[in-house]
Write a protein that holds these residues in place. Structure first.
Motif, short mmCIF file in Angstrom:
data_model
loop_
_atom_site.label_atom_id
_atom_site.label_comp_id
_atom_site.label_asym_id
_atom_site.label_seq_id
_atom_site.Cartn_x
_atom_site.Cartn_y
_atom_site.Cartn_z
N SER A 206 0.83 -1.21 0.00
CA SER A 206 0.00 0.00 0.00
C SER A 206 0.86 1.26 0.00
O SER A 206 0.51 2.25 -0.65
CB SER A 206 -0.94 0.00 1.20
N CYS B 208 -9.57 1.18 -8.26
CA CYS B 208 -8.97 2.48 -8.00
C CYS B 208 -9.86 3.57 -8.60
O CYS B 208 -10.37 3.41 -9.70
CB CYS B 208 -7.57 2.58 -8.62
N ARG C 15 -8.34 8.82 -5.24
CA ARG C 15 -9.17 8.85 -4.04
C ARG C 15 -9.25 7.48 -3.37
O ARG C 15 -9.39 7.39 -2.16
CB ARG C 15 -10.58 9.32 -4.40
N GLU C 16 -9.21 6.42 -4.17
CA GLU C 16 -9.26 5.06 -3.64
C GLU C 16 -8.27 4.20 -4.41
O GLU C 16 -8.03 4.44 -5.60
CB GLU C 16 -10.67 4.47 -3.76
N ARG C 17 -7.71 3.19 -3.71
CA ARG C 17 -6.72 2.32 -4.33
C ARG C 17 -7.01 0.86 -4.01
O ARG C 17 -7.39 0.54 -2.88
CB ARG C 17 -5.30 2.68 -3.85
N GLU D 111 -5.28 -0.68 -1.06
CA GLU D 111 -5.75 -0.27 0.27
C GLU D 111 -7.11 -0.88 0.57
O GLU D 111 -7.82 -0.44 1.47
CB GLU D 111 -5.79 1.25 0.37
N ALA E 46 -9.79 -1.28 -1.67
CA ALA E 46 -10.91 -0.90 -2.54
C ALA E 46 -11.09 -1.93 -3.65
O ALA E 46 -10.14 -2.63 -4.04
CB ALA E 46 -10.67 0.48 -3.13
N ARG F 1 0.82 4.13 -2.91
CA ARG F 1 0.52 5.53 -2.59
C ARG F 1 1.60 6.45 -3.14
O ARG F 1 1.31 7.54 -3.64
CB ARG F 1 0.39 5.70 -1.07
#
Length: 203
Positions: free
Chosen positions: A158, A194, A184-186, A189, A191, A162
């Motif tokens: 992660s 992405c 905003r989302e990955r 992480e 999600a 990032r």
């Protein structure tokens, strides 16, 4: 749309993808090593990574690149802490991405249209094994990029994702200076996909 961009949008030869991956690898690993050297955090392992050699098919080459990124990020985190590593790493990756984006803009003949940006981004993301779509929102100045498949997410930590995603944000702005991208989302992480906002400048 320029003729080169049009042709590569229809058919992207493997030699072009491999050459693009080599260039992306050298740029990003060099940027991360620059952070380490700038902080005087030299290590034998970090100093040896600039000799990275990609070999095999595209999937194997992507894995080598991704694992190298992971190793460099791990060295950074262990040496200077997570928060500082992410801050400095993202700054370095955005700078590298911006430079690459500007280069590809000239090479591919990308104009300022959203269509050209998306076409060029799809070619570059094919290099990385990433598939995405772009959705409109109710806001005339923003769209959302949805990444449903990312080959790198199979290997990236992660923290690495990032940091390295800042290179993507830089590439987009380099391809089109009037559009900024922000993740905003990955997937790395937790999600399902992405999500990145594509913010266009107001006229």
């Amino acid at each position: 749309m320029g003729i080169k961009l049009r042709i590569l949008s229809w058919w992207t030869p493997e030699w072009f993808l491999k050459r693009g991956l080599n260039e992306l690898t050298l740029s990003t690993t060099g940027g991360l090593e620059g952070v380490l050297l700038g902080e005087n955090l030299k290590s034998d392992r970090a100093n040896s990574l600039h000799n990275i050699h990609l070999k095999g098919n595209l999937d194997e080459r992507r894995k080598i690149m991704a694992m190298t990124h992971n190793e460099l990020v791990e060295i950074m985190v262990n040496s200077m802490g997570r928060d500082k590593s992410i801050e400095l790493g993202r700054k370095a990756m955005f700078k590298e991405g911006l430079s690459l984006g500007r280069k590809f803009r000239n090479t591919l003949g990308v104009n300022d249209s959203v269509e050209d940006l998306i076409s060029a981004a799809k070619i570059l993301y094919k290099v990385l094994g990433i598939e995405f779509s772009v959705n409109n929102t109710n806001n005339d100045t923003e769209m959302v990029m949805v990444v449903n498949r990312c080959a790198l997410s199979e290997y990236y930590t992660s923290d690495t994702c990032r940091i390295l995603s800042a290179a993507d944000e830089g590439v987009v702005q380099g391809l089109n200076p009037h559009i900024k991208m922000k993740f905003r989302e990955r997937i790395t992480e937790g999600a399902l996909c992405c999500l990145a906002a594509l913010q266009m400048e107001d006229d």
